[in-house]
Design a protein around this motif. Structure first.
Motif, PDB file in Angstrom:
ATOM      1  N   LYS A 312       0.731  -1.254  -0.021  1.00  0.00           N
ATOM      2  CA  LYS A 312      -0.014   0.080   0.029  1.00  0.00           C
ATOM      3  C   LYS A 312       0.876   1.286  -0.072  1.00  0.00           C
ATOM      4  O   LYS A 312       0.732   2.117  -0.739  1.00  0.00           O
ATOM      5  CB  LYS A 312      -0.946   0.092   1.044  1.00  0.00           C
ATOM      6  CG  LYS A 312      -1.916   0.930   1.276  1.00  0.00           C
ATOM      7  CD  LYS A 312      -3.023   0.845   0.236  1.00  0.00           C
ATOM      8  CE  LYS A 312      -4.095   1.877   0.134  1.00  0.00           C
ATOM      9  NZ  LYS A 312      -5.073   1.694  -0.755  1.00  0.00           N
ATOM     10  N   ILE A 313       1.841   1.007   0.843  1.00  0.00           N
ATOM     11  CA  ILE A 313       2.991   2.444   0.772  1.00  0.00           C
ATOM     12  C   ILE A 313       3.479   2.641  -0.398  1.00  0.00           C
ATOM     13  O   ILE A 313       3.659   3.687  -1.026  1.00  0.00           O
ATOM     14  CB  ILE A 313       4.052   2.173   1.946  1.00  0.00           C
ATOM     15  CG1 ILE A 313       3.227   2.176   3.376  1.00  0.00           C
ATOM     16  CG2 ILE A 313       5.015   3.228   1.858  1.00  0.00           C
ATOM     17  CD1 ILE A 313       4.379   1.559   4.285  1.00  0.00           C
ATOM     18  N   LEU A 314       3.824   1.483  -1.155  1.00  0.00           N
ATOM     19  CA  LEU A 314       4.504   1.619  -2.387  1.00  0.00           C
ATOM     20  C   LEU A 314       3.779   1.411  -3.780  1.00  0.00           C
ATOM     21  O   LEU A 314       4.161   1.828  -4.729  1.00  0.00           O
ATOM     22  CB  LEU A 314       5.446   0.296  -2.598  1.00  0.00           C
ATOM     23  CG  LEU A 314       6.493   0.273  -1.637  1.00  0.00           C
ATOM     24  CD1 LEU A 314       7.284  -1.021  -1.827  1.00  0.00           C
ATOM     25  CD2 LEU A 314       7.517   1.525  -1.645  1.00  0.00           C
ATOM     26  N   GLY A 315       2.191   1.731  -3.686  1.00  0.00           N
ATOM     27  CA  GLY A 315       1.384   1.963  -4.627  1.00  0.00           C
ATOM     28  C   GLY A 315       0.852   0.586  -5.188  1.00  0.00           C
ATOM     29  O   GLY A 315       0.297   0.881  -6.295  1.00  0.00           O
ATOM     30  N   SER A 317      -1.608  -2.706  -5.441  1.00  0.00           N
ATOM     31  CA  SER A 317      -2.907  -3.029  -4.913  1.00  0.00           C
ATOM     32  C   SER A 317      -2.689  -3.917  -3.808  1.00  0.00           C
ATOM     33  O   SER A 317      -1.749  -4.725  -3.848  1.00  0.00           O
ATOM     34  CB  SER A 317      -3.723  -3.540  -6.083  1.00  0.00           C
ATOM     35  OG  SER A 317      -3.271  -4.849  -6.330  1.00  0.00           O
ATOM     36  N   ILE A 318      -3.718  -3.991  -2.969  1.00  0.00           N
ATOM     37  CA  ILE A 318      -3.640  -4.874  -1.518  1.00  0.00           C
ATOM     38  C   ILE A 318      -3.275  -6.403  -2.199  1.00  0.00           C
ATOM     39  O   ILE A 318      -2.585  -6.939  -1.739  1.00  0.00           O
ATOM     40  CB  ILE A 318      -4.841  -4.887  -0.760  1.00  0.00           C
ATOM     41  CG1 ILE A 318      -4.711  -3.487  -0.297  1.00  0.00           C
ATOM     42  CG2 ILE A 318      -4.643  -6.022   0.295  1.00  0.00           C
ATOM     43  CD1 ILE A 318      -3.719  -3.132   0.801  1.00  0.00           C
ATOM     44  N   PRO A 319      -4.513  -6.806  -3.156  1.00  0.00           N
ATOM     45  CA  PRO A 319      -4.339  -8.436  -3.811  1.00  0.00           C
ATOM     46  C   PRO A 319      -3.069  -8.607  -4.228  1.00  0.00           C
ATOM     47  O   PRO A 319      -2.299  -9.815  -3.784  1.00  0.00           O
ATOM     48  CB  PRO A 319      -5.414  -8.358  -4.755  1.00  0.00           C
ATOM     49  CG  PRO A 319      -6.375  -7.349  -4.050  1.00  0.00           C
ATOM     50  CD  PRO A 319      -5.593  -6.113  -3.635  1.00  0.00           C
ATOM     51  N   MET A 320      -2.200  -7.834  -4.966  1.00  0.00           N
ATOM     52  CA  MET A 320      -1.104  -8.018  -5.504  1.00  0.00           C
ATOM     53  C   MET A 320       0.123  -7.958  -4.549  1.00  0.00           C
ATOM     54  O   MET A 320       0.971  -8.990  -4.443  1.00  0.00           O
ATOM     55  CB  MET A 320      -0.649  -7.013  -6.666  1.00  0.00           C
ATOM     56  CG  MET A 320       0.526  -7.091  -7.353  1.00  0.00           C
ATOM     57  SD  MET A 320       0.414  -8.420  -8.667  1.00  0.00           S
ATOM     58  CE  MET A 320       1.343  -9.631  -7.999  1.00  0.00           C
ATOM     59  N   SER A 321       0.069  -7.180  -3.628  1.00  0.00           N
ATOM     60  CA  SER A 321       1.180  -7.070  -2.472  1.00  0.00           C
ATOM     61  C   SER A 321       0.730  -8.425  -1.758  1.00  0.00           C
ATOM     62  O   SER A 321       2.058  -9.034  -1.310  1.00  0.00           O
ATOM     63  CB  SER A 321       0.849  -5.930  -1.615  1.00  0.00           C
ATOM     64  OG  SER A 321       0.844  -4.622  -2.318  1.00  0.00           O
ATOM     65  N   ILE A 322      -0.433  -8.971  -1.255  1.00  0.00           N
ATOM     66  CA  ILE A 322      -0.480 -10.139  -0.412  1.00  0.00           C
ATOM     67  C   ILE A 322       0.041 -11.433  -1.323  1.00  0.00           C
ATOM     68  O   ILE A 322       0.649 -12.254  -0.699  1.00  0.00           O
ATOM     69  CB  ILE A 322      -1.917 -10.242   0.026  1.00  0.00           C
ATOM     70  CG1 ILE A 322      -2.262  -9.206   0.823  1.00  0.00           C
ATOM     71  CG2 ILE A 322      -2.248 -11.559   0.704  1.00  0.00           C
ATOM     72  CD1 ILE A 322      -3.725  -9.382   1.205  1.00  0.00           C
ATOM     73  N   ALA A 323      -0.422 -11.316  -2.625  1.00  0.00           N
ATOM     74  CA  ALA A 323       0.175 -12.688  -3.527  1.00  0.00           C
ATOM     75  C   ALA A 323       1.758 -12.688  -3.538  1.00  0.00           C
ATOM     76  O   ALA A 323       2.286 -13.685  -3.485  1.00  0.00           O
ATOM     77  CB  ALA A 323      -0.423 -12.414  -4.804  1.00  0.00           C
ATOM     78  N   ILE A 324       2.330 -11.420  -3.348  1.00  0.00           N
ATOM     79  CA  ILE A 324       3.775 -11.062  -3.581  1.00  0.00           C
ATOM     80  C   ILE A 324       4.317 -11.889  -2.233  1.00  0.00           C
ATOM     81  O   ILE A 324       5.116 -12.769  -2.198  1.00  0.00           O
ATOM     82  CB  ILE A 324       4.275  -9.787  -3.597  1.00  0.00           C
ATOM     83  CG1 ILE A 324       4.165  -9.551  -5.205  1.00  0.00           C
ATOM     84  CG2 ILE A 324       5.829  -9.818  -3.208  1.00  0.00           C
ATOM     85  CD1 ILE A 324       4.350  -7.885  -5.416  1.00  0.00           C
TER      86      ILE A 324
END
Length: 388
Positions: A312-315, A317-324
């Motif tokens: 979220k801080i880096l811009g 999306s939440i789903p993409m970040s969690i998947a990472i």
């Protein structure tokens, strides 16, 4: 047990495990199938306790762990890491989140040794498990050595379906942006097949020459480990040397791929992690079910929270970040398979599929390297020193 018989039995077990993994598209991992077969075999006395040692694979695996780590280092492109630096940061945050949650919450339920074992296994793959096992067995803690094996065996069953759901949500979001004309679609780079370049002479590019060069690198890593009294762990040094020597053109990318010994070496290091199963009792294994559930619940939660916040801080999306963050549970090739499946399940034509995959796939591939391959190995190497 006769060495040839032991070797042949293990090859059969692994052939069956690979077959099941391919048929289930890796939802049921080969590691899980092999773990079940070995457990049942050892506990019913169908397999003798000396099966693994008799095969000579255990000794080979312990010898070539460093070789495989150098190879993993040569798989990593510094240029790609720079391009996807946000993904790398989110991946690092996910591993830090696993460690933080395990120490803050997991420690309320588990002994410190099991907490460290859980961090290594939930955040990484075979190498992290081996690092924990080495430290645990050196202290005579057989069940602590078994614990990460069980976690590794079940990682895919949790990681694949969870990531699949999240990536499909991200793919749906990207499809909406594509149809609205707000998604920036980058043309895929053209990759011209060329012989990987190296400054090494042809004589050192043969199977024997390659193994000699990589062996020297492993010896240097061990030397650095010794002169720093273990402060610079030999596995971390080997990984970094692999990355740097590829960057400077000394070692080719994927240095061991294609040489005659690579497949057997990989099988040998995988066999290492099954060693403690031979001497553990059924009651001991049943007792690890609770800690196993705690490790997944707490560890995965830490990954989700930290990767989501950092993304979220880096811009992102939440789903993409969690998947990472969830790539800690499987790594490559799961990162590629899940990305492609998500794009194909949501995209309704070739253009949409290509656009969605172009956004998800590069991030997921780099995520797997940043979590499982790099960060987990570094953090586990540090924490393993505290197992006692």
């Amino acid at each position: 047990m006769n060495p040839v018989t032991a070797f042949t039995i293990i090859m059969l077990i692994w052939a069956v495990s690979d077959f099941v993994a391919k048929k289930t598209k890796s939802l049921v991992s080969s590691l899980l199938v092999a773990s079940i077969i070995f457990l049942v075999g050892f506990k019913t006395n169908v397999f003798p306790e000396d099966l693994l040692t008799s095969s000579s694979l255990l000794a080979l695996g312990q010898t070539v762990v460093g070789f495989i780590i150098v190879h993993i280092g040569t798989m990593i492109s510094i240029d790609e890491l720079k391009k996807q630096w946000k993904t790398v940061v989110i991946g690092v945050a996910a591993v830090v989140g696993i460690a933080a949650f395990m120490f803050l919450i997991g420690s309320l339920f588990l002994d410190q040794n099991y907490v460290i074992g859980a961090i290594g296994a939930v955040s990484g793959g075979t190498i992290s498990v081996i690092i924990v096992q080495d430290a645990a067995l050196a202290s005579g803690l057989v069940m602590v050595a078994v614990f990460p094996v069980l976690i590794a065996a079940f990682q895919g069953l949790i990681g694949f379906p969870l990531t699949s759901l999240i990536l499909r949500k991200e793919a749906t979001r990207l499809k909406g942006e594509y149809r609205a004309g707000t998604l920036k679609v980058e043309k895929p780079e053209e990759h011209h097949e060329a012989e990987p370049k190296t400054i090494l002479p042809k004589a050192l590019q043969t199977t024997a020459g390659t193994l000699f060069v990589v062996g020297v690198v492993v010896m240097v890593a061990a030397y650095v480990n010794n002169i720093t009294d273990g402060v610079l762990n030999k596995f971390v040094v080997a990984l970094l040397l692999g990355i740097l020597l590829r960057a400077f053109g000394v070692l080719k990318p994927n240095i061991l791929s294609g040489i005659d010994a690579y497949g057997l070496m990989m099988l040998a290091i995988l066999i290492i992690i099954f060693g403690p199963l031979a001497t553990s009792s059924v009651d001991d294994l049943i007792a690890l079910v609770g800690p196993l559930c705690i490790a997944f619940a707490v560890g995965v939660s830490g990954s989700v929270v930290f990767s989501g916040v950092m993304g979220k801080i880096l811009g992102y999306s939440i789903p993409m970040s969690i998947a990472i963050g969830l790539t800690t549970l499987y790594g490559f090739p799961g990162t590629m398979i899940l990305s492609q499946e998500a794009a194909r399940s949501v995209g309704e034509n070739e253009q949409e599929v290509a656009a969605i995959e172009g956004q998800i796939l590069p991030k997921m591939i780099i995520a797997g390297f940043s979590t499982v391959t790099i960060t987990s190995v570094v953090i586990t190497s540090i924490l393993a020193e505290f197992i006692h």
